[in-house]
Structure formats: C-alpha cells, structure tokens
Write a protein that holds these residues in place. Structure first.
Motif: not given
Length: 171
Positions: A6-22
């Motif tokens: 779960d921790i890895i998954k949510y860190l990956e999601v956090l990264n992806e959302k940060m990428k979307e927002k540049e």
C-alpha cells in the motif's frame, strides 16, 4: 492499516499526480512507515509519518488520494516534524520521476523512536527492540551514545534511559 505494498502504491500515485501537475518534490519517511517499508519489522502501519516539500501541494494531492482510495484524511501527515533532529541522517530510498523518497539510517531511526517513545505503545517498544537487535546493541550506554549523536543529551528524558535499561536487561 497500510501494508508495504500500500505504501509503495500510494507513493507511486502521489508521484503520478505530481507529474500531472508538473510539480517536483521530496518526502522523508519516518516511524512505522520505515519499520514496515525498509526493515520489514512489521506488516503494516496506520499512517505515513513524513516531512515533505512542497508542503501545501503535497497535502492537496494527499487529500485527493484519500478521497479517491477511501483513506483516512491524515494517511499522510507531518506530525513527526517535532521529533526530527537538525542532525538527521537520511538516504534516498526511491527516486521517482517527480518525487524523491528519503528514509533515515537505522541509528537515526532508533534515536527518533527512543526520543518519541510512548511507554504504553506496543509498536514503539517493539520497534525499539527490533532496532536494538538490528544494530546489535547490547548495552544501554551504547544506545544512549547513538541518541546523543542526533539529539542534545539534556533532551534525553529519564524515561528513555529507564526503558532502554529495561529492554537491554531482558537480552
């Protein structure tokens, strides 16, 4: 409860959302998250204790993730900031495209756990026992010397000394 996966998954999601927002950021993980993720000392943790930048942007994204995945609103929080030493010692754990994840050394983690120790909290005591064993510490003085590397000796409470004496006597 958040598992290793779960921790890895949510860190990956956090990264992806940060990428979307540049947005590019960094996060330093502490507490039960590190015990679960890095040392595999326990199967899960209730939340992710961390300090992070950019703070407001990451809090906003964490709120979106909480809603999207039905997580507690404080699944990611910085309440650990009061226990972080100016003499901290961290290393890169994972470098995503838009998020660098740091974790403390085992010695620094032990020092933090001892400084924050809630005597009635079984996770704290279990984590401290694990780290003492992991670091092969057999004497109270050795543990206190590690804590003193990161925190002024005057800040080390008597309860911490007594707890270490009790834990190391059991060994």
């Amino acid at each position: 409860m958040l598992s290793h996966g779960d921790i890895i998954k949510y860190l990956e999601v956090l990264n992806e959302k940060m990428k979307e927002k540049e947005i590019r950021g960094q996060i330093a993980l502490f507490g039960g998250t590190v015990m679960c993720l890095v040392y595999h000392a326990r199967p899960s943790t209730k939340d992710i204790d961390a300090i992070f930048e950019p703070k407001q942007a990451i809090y906003q994204i964490a709120s979106e993730i909480a809603e999207e995945f039905n997580l507690e609103s404080d699944w990611l929080n910085d309440s650990v900031k009061g226990f972080v030493s100016a003499n901290n010692e961290t290393r890169v754990f994972k470098d995503f495209s838009h998020l660098t994840v740091y974790v403390p050394s085992a010695e620094y983690m032990l020092a933090m756990k001892c400084m924050a120790a809630r005597i009635g909290d079984t996770h704290d005591v279990t984590d401290i026992k694990f780290l003492l064993n992991y670091l092969n510490i057999k004497e109270t003085e050795a543990a206190l010397n590690i804590i003193a590397k990161y925190f002024p000796e005057r800040m080390i409470q008597p309860k911490t000394k007594y707890m270490l004496m009790e834990l190391l006597e059991e060994e």
